[in-house]
Scaffold this active site. Sequence first.
Site, PDB file in Angstrom:
ATOM      1  NE  ARG A  53      -1.088  -2.449   2.666  1.00 16.57           N
ATOM      2  CZ  ARG A  53      -1.894  -3.271   2.385  1.00 16.57           C
ATOM      3  NH1 ARG A  53      -2.255  -3.935   1.431  1.00 16.57           N
ATOM      4  NH2 ARG A  53      -0.646  -4.499   3.084  1.00 16.57           N
ATOM      5  CB  THR A  54       3.517   2.667   1.754  1.00 12.61           C
ATOM      6  OG1 THR A  54       2.940   2.445   3.602  1.00 12.61           O
ATOM      7  CG2 THR A  54       3.854   4.246   2.108  1.00 12.61           C
ATOM      8  CE  LYS A  84      27.884  -3.534  -2.453  1.00 18.12           C
ATOM      9  NZ  LYS A  84      28.728  -2.750  -3.590  1.00 18.12           N
ATOM     10  NE  ARG A 106       6.806   1.138   5.676  1.00 18.38           N
ATOM     11  CZ  ARG A 106       5.337   0.493   5.472  1.00 18.38           C
ATOM     12  NH1 ARG A 106       5.409  -1.070   4.831  1.00 18.38           N
ATOM     13  NH2 ARG A 106       4.604   1.078   4.940  1.00 18.38           N
ATOM     14  CG  HIS A 134       3.465   4.595   8.745  1.00 17.98           C
ATOM     15  ND1 HIS A 134       3.528   5.134   8.044  1.00 17.98           N
ATOM     16  CD2 HIS A 134       3.034   3.012   7.801  1.00 17.98           C
ATOM     17  CE1 HIS A 134       3.329   4.206   6.594  1.00 17.98           C
ATOM     18  NE2 HIS A 134       2.871   3.447   6.573  1.00 17.98           N
TER      19      HIS A 134
END
Length: 303
Positions: A53-54, A84, A106, A134
């Site tokens: 969704r996001t 890395k 995110r 969020h």
Amino acid sequence: MKHITEARQFRREWLEKDFFPLVRDMEKIVREGGSDILEGKRMISFFYEPSTRTRCSFETAMTLLSGKVVFSTENARQFSSVSKGETLEDTIKILNGYHPNVIVLRSDEEGMAQRAAEVSRVPIINAGDGGGEHPTQALLDIYTIQKELGKIDGISIAMVGDLSRGRTVHSLSYLLSKFSGIKIYFVSPVSLEIRDEVKDYLKRQNIFLSEETDLRKVAPLVDVIYQTRVQKERGSSVAGTEGFYIVNQEILNLMKKESIIMHPLPRVDEISPEVDRDPRAAYFRQAENGLYVRMALLQMLLS
């Protein structure tokens, strides 16, 4: 508003006078097929965790406004130089060097969005940081409440499930504290109860709150049931949840006729499939609102 990192940064006046009207405008723009408001603007979508969704709503929002998504990944932990050992700060500085106009981030650790904002020349949008916050989900949640119920002041809401690690619950709680007459019932097992810092903040804002362990007790009292899943990827676990946790026909029978059920999604087994047929099930409409909300945010930040 250069960066979007937490729900507490938003003011009620801004929500009601500026943001909600713009979100409604975005709904009209989608019905009309899009706009060229952000033509020439570039977005990087950098996700350390998978998302449907996001990420998709942000990328679709940018495209509908004629902007470009110049880079996108939803597994940065594995498919970038992070694998890395590169630090977040160095990664953000490198991404800035490719001249995006905004970075949607995110992260899988709390606080990473704020760290990114401290070193970024371009806006950082927190698309979820671990078990922390969020904020854009909270914006679409509160817009959904206003759209479905016609008000925010005076509502009562049950927030159900994994409240300790559920970042959407944290952000929505902070945002609801901007309004008056709010009652919040936190429903969870003791092992997943709401964090002390959230409760302490709400108490300072004089918000009514109650902690419960059985959804059946509060279902008849509330205007909104905000259901969430157990955050297994963050180490949460619970057994024997049905009594306090599952939204099923029994809960529907207890609820008010005009109340609604919300969920930030994805769901697992905490909402039974038969609930989808009930008009009070607002979670798919809620997810759609995420597109309009993120279009509005991108326009505000970039136009």
